[in-house]
Design an enzyme around this catalytic site. Sequence first.
Site, short mmCIF file in Angstrom:
data_model
loop_
_atom_site.label_atom_id
_atom_site.label_comp_id
_atom_site.label_asym_id
_atom_site.label_seq_id
_atom_site.Cartn_x
_atom_site.Cartn_y
_atom_site.Cartn_z
N SER A 94 51.90 18.96 9.05
CA SER A 94 52.49 19.51 9.98
C SER A 94 54.13 20.75 9.45
O SER A 94 53.85 20.78 8.99
CB SER A 94 52.68 19.37 11.55
OG SER A 94 50.40 19.48 11.85
N ARG A 139 55.86 23.26 7.26
CA ARG A 139 56.18 24.39 7.71
C ARG A 139 57.85 24.47 7.07
O ARG A 139 58.93 25.29 6.94
CB ARG A 139 56.75 23.91 9.19
CG ARG A 139 55.14 24.35 10.03
CD ARG A 139 55.43 23.20 11.44
NE ARG A 139 54.45 23.37 12.42
CZ ARG A 139 52.59 23.66 12.17
NH1 ARG A 139 52.45 22.81 11.25
NH2 ARG A 139 51.98 24.35 13.22
N GLY A 179 44.16 24.51 5.76
CA GLY A 179 43.71 24.98 7.38
C GLY A 179 45.18 25.66 7.88
O GLY A 179 45.72 27.08 7.96
N SER A 188 46.59 26.18 20.31
CA SER A 188 46.51 26.23 18.85
C SER A 188 47.98 26.88 18.66
O SER A 188 48.68 27.72 18.16
CB SER A 188 45.54 27.49 18.08
OG SER A 188 45.84 27.58 17.13
N GLN A 232 49.04 26.46 14.91
CA GLN A 232 48.79 26.89 14.26
C GLN A 232 48.90 28.68 14.18
O GLN A 232 49.02 29.36 13.95
CB GLN A 232 47.65 27.18 13.27
CG GLN A 232 46.89 25.56 12.59
CD GLN A 232 45.73 25.38 12.01
OE1 GLN A 232 44.87 26.39 12.15
NE2 GLN A 232 45.64 24.24 11.53
N ASP A 266 43.55 15.88 16.11
CA ASP A 266 43.39 15.83 15.09
C ASP A 266 42.94 14.07 15.00
O ASP A 266 42.01 13.43 14.20
CB ASP A 266 44.57 15.79 13.66
CG ASP A 266 44.50 17.32 13.25
OD1 ASP A 266 43.40 17.83 13.59
OD2 ASP A 266 45.72 17.81 13.27
N LYS A 271 37.07 22.44 12.97
CA LYS A 271 37.77 21.79 11.76
C LYS A 271 37.64 21.60 10.24
O LYS A 271 36.96 22.34 9.77
CB LYS A 271 38.69 20.42 12.09
CG LYS A 271 39.52 20.22 13.33
CD LYS A 271 40.82 20.86 13.41
CE LYS A 271 41.59 20.94 14.36
NZ LYS A 271 42.91 20.95 13.86
N ARG A 322 33.66 18.48 13.51
CA ARG A 322 33.54 17.10 13.68
C ARG A 322 33.17 16.54 15.10
O ARG A 322 33.09 14.66 14.88
CB ARG A 322 35.36 16.55 13.62
CG ARG A 322 35.83 16.85 12.26
CD ARG A 322 37.05 16.63 12.98
NE ARG A 322 37.94 17.13 11.66
CZ ARG A 322 39.62 17.43 11.30
NH1 ARG A 322 40.52 16.67 11.78
NH2 ARG A 322 39.87 16.74 9.94
N ARG A 331 39.52 13.00 7.25
CA ARG A 331 39.88 12.18 8.75
C ARG A 331 37.93 11.25 8.79
O ARG A 331 38.11 10.57 9.50
CB ARG A 331 39.72 13.21 9.66
CG ARG A 331 41.76 14.26 9.41
CD ARG A 331 41.64 13.81 10.63
NE ARG A 331 43.37 14.98 10.04
CZ ARG A 331 44.73 14.25 9.75
NH1 ARG A 331 44.87 12.89 9.76
NH2 ARG A 331 46.09 15.32 10.46
#
Length: 446
Positions: A25, A29, A100, A172, A174, A324, A351, A355, A402
């Site tokens: 993450s 960024r 994503g 979220s 994101q 996650d 995801k 999942r 994952r």
Amino acid sequence: MTAAQMTASRAGPLRGTVRAPGDKSISHRALILGALATGVTEVEGLLEGEDVKRSAAAMAAFGAGVERLGEGPHGGGNWRVEGRGGFSEPADVIDCGNAGTGVRLIMGAAAGFDLAATFTGDASLRGRPMNRVLKPLGEMGATWRCRTGGRLPLTLQGGGLRRIAYRLPEPSAQVKSAVLLAGLHAEGGAEVIEPEATRDHTERMLRGFGAEVLVSDEPQGRRIVLPPGQTLTGTKIRVPGDPSSAAFPLVAALITPGSQVTVEGMLLNPLRIGLLETLGEMGADLSVANVREEGGELVGDVTARHSALTGVEVPADRAPSMIDEYPILAVAAAFANGPTAMRGVGEMRVKESDRIALMAAGLAACGVGVEEGPDSLTVVGSVKANHGVAGGARVATQGDHRIAMSHLILGLASDAPIAIDEPGMIATSFPGFLPLMRGLGAEISA
């Protein structure tokens, strides 16, 4: 890792000290904000998985100077990003691969500029809806053309954005980040209200680049305000170890008799340690040492020792801090005594794969009791004395890294080996997974 199959088998105890790869993450960024800034941003310990490399290539396509300088002193790479103070129109399609996070944040950043950009990705990413991020960007003034259901490929037309005060329909990070990044170049800035606090790396990093970000906890949720007229200046960033990746060797130690594993330099951001809290409630023998601050983030060294675990009810409001990590939590739960109920985890279905469905199917194939709901997963552990997990399955991962790593960890303590397909996808987030686990004593063959 190009083999069509990878197999994990029970071996001796896992022992050693490792460093988790850089946080994914934060790596995304760092590249994006570095490209939006004016001047040079130096990034130490960037995760060099396929997802992040796609974001690096995208920033170059939008006009930034992006250069790899060499290996970082603690793993990962040292990178240099020379920002031009904004994005220019790319000459070709932006291929985000499986990323994503990358595509959603980049679309938010690009929406602030008068340009057209076309985004695509691999089969998995092209199947994932973008509507949650497109909705607020559209309300700010961006337009787009895409496939049915908000799916890639998608051409975004940015520029002329206006201020928005957007309340997230569901937690979220994101979507929040996309709105804030778009708000950097919107008339009047931007405001986001989130019903539950999500990872705050964007807010922290914006401040590191010189922006003003106002955060307040109010009765209706957490309010994040980005005032208008912000400019970003290049800076230095050290990327901490990713807790989502550290989770795999830590859980492996918890379920493998005689094991003790330490992961150094792991990110301990309070909004990212839901898994550690949950494992602690299950009775895990975990300890944290050498806690310090690096680059505005709390990090520390986490040690896990083999433990007798007990099933728990995981609070739904914890989901944003560990969304996650539910697949690997499900593995720990398989070796616990009693059921572990994970609720409010519907986001797992959108995801890289569904999942919930894939973990339920994989665990069931390995002899573990599972109950699947629309937004829940319950794992019925029954580990007592010598009764463990049968294993013996070949698990379909649908290209989800994952899912792949979680079932390989399951195989390290199961009665019979567990195989997974598409192991090459592990490199999207954890390129050094295989040598790291083998270095601890894991029996994993490719």
